[in-house]
Motif scaffolding. Structure first.
Motif, PDB file in Angstrom:
ATOM      1  N   ARG A  75      16.084  17.660  32.650  1.00 19.99           N
ATOM      2  CA  ARG A  75      16.550  18.587  31.619  1.00 19.99           C
ATOM      3  C   ARG A  75      18.045  18.883  31.757  1.00 19.99           C
ATOM      4  N   GLY A  76      18.702  18.189  32.706  1.00 25.24           N
ATOM      5  CA  GLY A  76      20.153  18.290  32.830  1.00 25.24           C
ATOM      6  C   GLY A  76      20.657  19.392  33.726  1.00 25.24           C
ATOM      7  N   VAL A 161      28.919   2.571  28.130  1.00 20.42           N
ATOM      8  CA  VAL A 161      29.392   3.957  28.223  1.00 20.42           C
ATOM      9  C   VAL A 161      28.395   4.907  27.563  1.00 20.42           C
ATOM     10  N   SER A 162      27.944   4.561  26.357  1.00 17.86           N
ATOM     11  CA  SER A 162      27.037   5.439  25.623  1.00 17.86           C
ATOM     12  C   SER A 162      25.715   5.637  26.346  1.00 17.86           C
ATOM     13  N   GLU A 163      25.300   4.657  27.154  1.00 20.62           N
ATOM     14  CA  GLU A 163      24.025   4.777  27.858  1.00 20.62           C
ATOM     15  C   GLU A 163      24.031   5.909  28.878  1.00 20.62           C
ATOM     16  N   LEU A 164      25.213   6.378  29.245  1.00 24.87           N
ATOM     17  CA  LEU A 164      25.298   7.494  30.184  1.00 24.87           C
ATOM     18  C   LEU A 164      24.725   8.780  29.586  1.00 24.87           C
ATOM     19  N   LEU A 165      24.709   8.867  28.257  1.00 22.05           N
ATOM     20  CA  LEU A 165      24.192  10.054  27.587  1.00 22.05           C
ATOM     21  C   LEU A 165      22.706   9.928  27.246  1.00 22.05           C
ATOM     22  N   SER A 166      22.108   8.824  27.587  1.00 24.66           N
ATOM     23  CA  SER A 166      20.702   8.604  27.249  1.00 24.66           C
ATOM     24  C   SER A 166      19.791   9.283  28.264  1.00 24.66           C
ATOM     25  N   PRO A 167      18.551   9.587  27.865  1.00 22.44           N
ATOM     26  CA  PRO A 167      17.576  10.143  28.815  1.00 22.44           C
ATOM     27  C   PRO A 167      17.341   9.220  30.008  1.00 22.44           C
ATOM     28  N   ALA A 168      17.521   7.916  29.804  1.00 24.30           N
ATOM     29  CA  ALA A 168      17.307   6.955  30.884  1.00 24.30           C
ATOM     30  C   ALA A 168      18.276   7.187  32.040  1.00 24.30           C
ATOM     31  N   GLN A 169      19.486   7.670  31.743  1.00 17.54           N
ATOM     32  CA  GLN A 169      20.463   7.945  32.795  1.00 17.54           C
ATOM     33  C   GLN A 169      19.982   9.097  33.669  1.00 17.54           C
ATOM     34  N   ARG A 170      19.453  10.138  33.039  1.00 17.42           N
ATOM     35  CA  ARG A 170      18.900  11.250  33.821  1.00 17.42           C
ATOM     36  C   ARG A 170      17.743  10.777  34.691  1.00 17.42           C
ATOM     37  N   MET A 171      16.894   9.944  34.118  1.00 18.39           N
ATOM     38  CA  MET A 171      15.737   9.440  34.859  1.00 18.39           C
ATOM     39  C   MET A 171      16.172   8.555  36.023  1.00 18.39           C
ATOM     40  N   LYS A 172      17.237   7.794  35.815  1.00 21.43           N
ATOM     41  CA  LYS A 172      17.762   6.936  36.879  1.00 21.43           C
ATOM     42  C   LYS A 172      18.242   7.778  38.059  1.00 21.43           C
ATOM     43  N   THR A 173      18.971   8.854  37.751  1.00 19.31           N
ATOM     44  CA  THR A 173      19.453   9.749  38.807  1.00 19.31           C
ATOM     45  C   THR A 173      18.285  10.421  39.510  1.00 19.31           C
ATOM     46  N   ALA A 175      15.252   9.316  39.813  1.00 17.16           N
ATOM     47  CA  ALA A 175      14.534   8.328  40.623  1.00 17.16           C
ATOM     48  C   ALA A 175      15.258   8.078  41.944  1.00 17.16           C
ATOM     49  N   GLU A 176      16.581   8.068  41.906  1.00 18.28           N
ATOM     50  CA  GLU A 176      17.365   7.859  43.125  1.00 18.28           C
ATOM     51  C   GLU A 176      17.173   9.020  44.092  1.00 18.28           C
ATOM     52  N   VAL A 177      17.157  10.233  43.549  1.00 23.75           N
ATOM     53  CA  VAL A 177      16.941  11.414  44.386  1.00 23.75           C
ATOM     54  C   VAL A 177      15.531  11.393  44.966  1.00 23.75           C
ATOM     55  N   ASN A 178      14.564  11.062  44.142  1.00 24.42           N
ATOM     56  CA  ASN A 178      13.172  11.011  44.588  1.00 24.42           C
ATOM     57  C   ASN A 178      13.006  10.013  45.734  1.00 24.42           C
ATOM     58  N   ALA A 179      13.644   8.850  45.604  1.00 25.41           N
ATOM     59  CA  ALA A 179      13.553   7.824  46.647  1.00 25.41           C
ATOM     60  C   ALA A 179      14.178   8.312  47.949  1.00 25.41           C
ATOM     61  N   ALA A 180      15.292   9.031  47.845  1.00 28.26           N
ATOM     62  CA  ALA A 180      15.969   9.542  49.046  1.00 28.26           C
ATOM     63  C   ALA A 180      15.115  10.589  49.761  1.00 28.26           C
TER      64      ALA A 180
END
Length: 233
Positions: A75-76, A161-173, A175-180
């Motif tokens: 949710r940002g 560049v525009s993909e940074l504003l997509s929901p997928a970018q939030r999910m990517k971040t 997922a990285e936190v979850n893995a850590a």
């Protein structure tokens, strides 16, 4: 070089080989529990633990903590996510500069998304620019993020560049936190079931290259046999 001739596997032999593969109920239960834990389905993991009579490899509360962090990022609310990660284990971010940078990058993206340009510029200068000077990779990511300001809502904005504003970018971040977090608990970063499915797809591709397999209606029969093994029927 001569083309290698494919091996021919007949229907009866194929069925026999499928039936000869034995998968224990215990192994299946372990795969299901691992998937529920890794993906964060706390309630389902608790119920499955009771029904299968097995223990979870982690504390169920830790699953809920991970999901709260994931939901905050989706949710940002990066600030809340960082606070929760530090409450869980401050060493996760202290020992992972790449992860911390990506969280800060996500925070910058959220400033830009909200139109807080002054805050975005100040945050980038104070928090991200010094880290960008330390690593070419970080600098490249910072430049890509700052390009959001240059293009704003222009239709000429590159997809990278525009993909940074997509929901997928939030999910990517997230997922990285979850893995850590999972790694800090000595858990796998990815559900074993996902790895097995990937291995299965690779194996099928290799088999199709080297052998002629029964097709048509037999494929439905193969799927039925696989379901029987998974359900224990």
């Amino acid at each position: 070089m001569p083309v290698q001739q494919k091996a021919k596997i007949y229907q009866e032999e194929w069925e026999r080989r499928l039936h000869d593969v034995q998968v224990s109920k215990e192994d299946l239960n372990q795969l299901v529990m691992d998937y529920l834990v890794i993906e964060g389905y706390k309630t389902a993991a608790e119920e499955f633990s009771k029904e299968a009579g097995m223990e979870s490899p982690v504390d169920f509360d830790s699953i809920e903590n991970r999901m709260n962090i994931r939901e905050a990022l989706q949710r940002g609310d990066v600030g809340e996510a960082i606070t929760r990660v530090n409450d869980l284990n401050p060493e996760i971010l202290d020992t992972n500069p790449s992860l911390y940078f990506h969280l800060q990058q996500q925070k910058l993206i959220e400033y830009i998304r909200q139109g807080k340009i002054a805050e975005a510029l100040q945050f980038a200068q104070e928090e991200l620019a010094p880290r960008g000077e330390e690593s070419p990779e970080f600098l490249s990511e910072l430049e890509r993020t700052m390009a959001l300001l240059a293009f704003e809502s222009s239709p000429m904005m590159p997809a990278s560049v525009s993909e940074l504003l997509s929901p997928a970018q939030r999910m990517k971040t997230a997922a990285e936190v979850n893995a850590a977090i999972l790694e800090s608990f000595s858990q796998g970063k990815e559900a074993k079931l996902v790895s097995l499915l990937r291995l299965l797809c690779w194996g099928e591709a290799m088999l199709e290259e080297r052998a002629d397999l029964p097709k048509g209606k037999q494929e439905d029969n193969n799927q039925m046999i696989a379901r029987e093994k998974l359900t224990g029927a």
